[in-house]
Design a protein around this motif. Structure first.
Motif, PDB file in Angstrom:
ATOM      1  N   ASP A 212       0.856  -1.185   0.000  1.00 26.53           N
ATOM      2  CA  ASP A 212       0.000   0.000   0.000  1.00 26.53           C
ATOM      3  C   ASP A 212       0.901   1.247   0.000  1.00 26.53           C
ATOM      4  O   ASP A 212       2.107   1.135   0.228  1.00 26.53           O
ATOM      5  N   LYS A 214       0.635   4.723   1.958  1.00 29.82           N
ATOM      6  CA  LYS A 214      -0.251   5.375   2.930  1.00 29.82           C
ATOM      7  C   LYS A 214      -0.181   6.895   2.921  1.00 29.82           C
ATOM      8  O   LYS A 214      -1.145   7.551   3.294  1.00 29.82           O
ATOM      9  N   GLY A 226      -5.956   6.507   4.236  1.00 27.86           N
ATOM     10  CA  GLY A 226      -6.384   5.100   4.247  1.00 27.86           C
ATOM     11  C   GLY A 226      -5.617   4.255   3.249  1.00 27.86           C
ATOM     12  O   GLY A 226      -5.641   3.034   3.317  1.00 27.86           O
ATOM     13  N   PHE A 269      -5.330  -9.688   8.362  1.00 27.86           N
ATOM     14  CA  PHE A 269      -4.506  -8.763   7.561  1.00 27.86           C
ATOM     15  C   PHE A 269      -3.363  -8.358   8.478  1.00 27.86           C
ATOM     16  O   PHE A 269      -3.574  -7.698   9.490  1.00 27.86           O
ATOM     17  N   ASN A 285      -5.227  -6.252  11.137  1.00 24.65           N
ATOM     18  CA  ASN A 285      -6.587  -5.822  10.850  1.00 24.65           C
ATOM     19  C   ASN A 285      -7.399  -7.087  10.627  1.00 24.65           C
ATOM     20  O   ASN A 285      -6.835  -8.137  10.324  1.00 24.65           O
ATOM     21  N   ARG A 287      -9.894  -7.740   8.416  1.00 21.83           N
ATOM     22  CA  ARG A 287     -10.667  -7.527   7.176  1.00 21.83           C
ATOM     23  C   ARG A 287      -9.672  -7.409   6.036  1.00 21.83           C
ATOM     24  O   ARG A 287      -8.473  -7.360   6.263  1.00 21.83           O
ATOM     25  N   ASP A 290      -8.047  -1.885   2.128  1.00 24.19           N
ATOM     26  CA  ASP A 290      -8.599  -1.045   1.077  1.00 24.19           C
ATOM     27  C   ASP A 290      -7.551   0.031   0.817  1.00 24.19           C
ATOM     28  O   ASP A 290      -7.321   0.859   1.698  1.00 24.19           O
ATOM     29  N   PRO A 291      -6.815   0.016  -0.274  1.00 17.88           N
ATOM     30  CA  PRO A 291      -7.124  -0.598  -1.568  1.00 17.88           C
ATOM     31  C   PRO A 291      -6.461  -1.941  -1.873  1.00 17.88           C
ATOM     32  O   PRO A 291      -6.550  -2.407  -3.018  1.00 17.88           O
ATOM     33  N   GLU A 292      -5.828  -2.617  -0.892  1.00 15.50           N
ATOM     34  CA  GLU A 292      -5.148  -3.878  -1.222  1.00 15.50           C
ATOM     35  C   GLU A 292      -6.111  -4.917  -1.807  1.00 15.50           C
ATOM     36  O   GLU A 292      -5.743  -5.719  -2.672  1.00 15.50           O
TER      37      GLU A 292
HETATM   38  N1  GLY Z   1      -4.931   0.135   3.186  1.00 14.98           N
HETATM   39  C1  GLY Z   1      -4.765  -0.100   4.553  1.00 14.98           C
HETATM   40  C2  GLY Z   1      -5.954  -0.566   5.252  1.00 14.98           C
HETATM   41  O1  GLY Z   1      -6.912  -1.013   4.664  1.00 14.98           O
HETATM   42  O2  GLY Z   1      -5.952  -0.527   6.474  1.00 14.98           O
END
Ligand code: GLY
Ligand code: AMP
Length: 424
Positions: A212, A214, A226, A269, A285, A287, A290-292
């Motif tokens: 990502d 950031k 994000g 994650f 995380n 879930r 986003d955007p991965e």
């Molecule tokens: N792109 C990092 C996140 O979804 O936390």
């Protein structure tokens, strides 16, 4: 199979797109969805955090699987409420979602599981936190403990910057209650990678890694966001590193969560730093990123719905995932001003032309249709202009050709997504 997907961002558009290609799917609802999701599924006007309404809808329509995109409904107990109502849900219980909801909890679990990570300390008093920072020196990382929309972390280059962050988070309460407990961490150095593993409580199946971006500005400058773009696979994340991450980080964490009586089911994650001393955990995380997620879904060749069901049913030990050898990239187009204040309602054109670029796929995040049917921006991150290609360079060129076809004066993007890998 009837599926209800919860969420309405770019990640959920990518999930909806992948689910809609499943041979098992008969009907897909997305709550609340967005203008892009409406092209592949039926959007339902229920907020992603309205757990009782989501469960009532799923029961009424006899949904076979609820899939949760964002973390907030999970920390609010969506999976628990589904279980109580006899519904299958992809995503962890509220107790297991604490791995994302509380950074201090993650540190406790990681320490118990022997997971390699940064040295850390926890504070509820600003003065003690300032004294610790002065003793440790900079660079040093200051974090609000609770959920702060990914914005509660300050990587301080100087002691003064760290002290200021402590004042803002603990005394000025810029993130509200999320800042009543503070973590201070050793600053890890290296490349940052997002790694995803499907978990069924006992078995973890490696998915893929992505990198990502950031910071908001080119060259990784400016405030954290994000995520402004991602690509997969990151060449720095070798198969040997993946094996080490599974053995030292993912599996021990899964075992520790099960030992505590809060088994983790869903996608874990791991935010990792690839340091000289090996991969180290920055955060978990609960879930998809986003955007991965957008680049993962472009590379996933297996049936996503079948994989999510296997995770729900505890059958991952008999499951395998296939991935494309191609590279994928997503470039996030955001509303001018993001991650600060930004305007809503600006009109976006040119998506048909963008979609015609070979290999391109445009995922929507904060979009809606106005009364005239125009596509308008409704959020900070608005589009995930994506592409696949035989190499990362090919994917990058296609993604930016598609970006350049988008006519949206109210938006901007980074022009350097993938720079670390492209310079290797
Ligand atoms: N792109 C990092 C996140 O979804 O936390
Ligand atoms: P987090 O919300 O914990 O993911 O932190 C946001 C970002 O801050 C991460 O993606 C990293 O870029 C950075 N970060 C967090 N913790 C550390 C650390 N201990 N060392 C270096 N960078 C960090």
């Amino acid at each position: 199979m009837k599926v209800l997907l919860v969420g309405g961002g770019g990640r959920e558009h990518a999930l909806a797109w992948a689910l809609s290609g499943s041979g098992l799917l008969t009907k897909l609802w997305v709550a609340p969805g967005n203008a892009g999701i409406a092209e592949v599924a039926e959007c339902v006007a229920i907020g992603a955090e309205d757990v009782p309404a989501l469960v009532a809808f799923a029961r009424e329509r006899a949904v076979d699987l609820v899939v949760c995109g964002p973390e907030a409904p999970l920390t609010l107990g969506l999976a628990d409420a589904c279980a109580a109502a006899g519904l299958k849900c992809f995503g962890p219980s509220a107790a297991a979602a604490k791995l994302e909801g509380s950074k201090a909890f993650t540190r406790e679990v990681a320490t118990a599981a022997g997971v390699p990570g940064a040295e850390w300390a926890q504070f509820t008093e600003a003065e003690a936190a300032r004294a610790y920072v002065r003793a440790k020196g900079a660079p040093i990382v200051v974090k609000a403990d609770g959920l702060a929309a990914g914005k509660g972390v300050v990587v301080a280059a100087t002691v003064a910057e760290a002290e200021q962050a402590i004042t803002e988070i603990m005394e000025d309460k810029v993130h509200g209650a999320a800042g009543s407990t503070l973590l201070i961490e050793e600053c890890l150095m290296g490349q940052e990678v997002s790694f995803f593993a499907l978990c069924d409580g006992e078995t973890a199946l490696p998915m893929a890694a992505a990198q990502d971006h950031k910071r908001v500005g080119d060259g990784d400058t400016g405030p954290n966001t994000g995520g402004m773009g991602a690509y997969s696979p990151p060449p720095a994340f070798t198969p040997a590193i993946e094996a080490e991450v599974m053995d030292r980080i993912i599996r021990p964490t899964l075992a520790e969560m099960a030992r505590r009586g809060t088994p983790f089911r869903g996608v874990l994650f791991a935010g990792l730093m690839l340091t000289e001393a090996g991969p180290k955990l920055i955060e978990f995380n609960v879930r998809f990123g986003d955007p991965e997620c957008q680049v993962l879904m472009l590379r996933l060749q297996s049936d996503l719905l079948a994989a999510l069901l296997a995770a729900c049913d505890g059958e991952l030990d008999r499951f395998a995932l296939r991935w494309s050898a191609e590279a994928a990239m997503v470039v996030v187009m955001a509303a001018r001003g993001y991650p600060g204040a930004y305007a809503r309602g600006s009109v976006i054109e040119g998506l048909e032309q963008a979609a015609q670029v070979p290999g391109a796929q445009v995922f929507h995040a904060g979009t809606a249709r106005d009364e005239q049917g125009h596509l308008v921006a409704t959020g900070g991150r608005v589009l995930g202009v994506s592409a696949t290609g035989a190499t990362l360079r090919v994917a990058r060129d296609a993604a930016y050709t598609a970006v350049d076809a988008v006519r949206w004066p109210g938006g901007f993007c980074r022009r350097d997504i993938g720079w670390r890998a492209l310079e290797m």
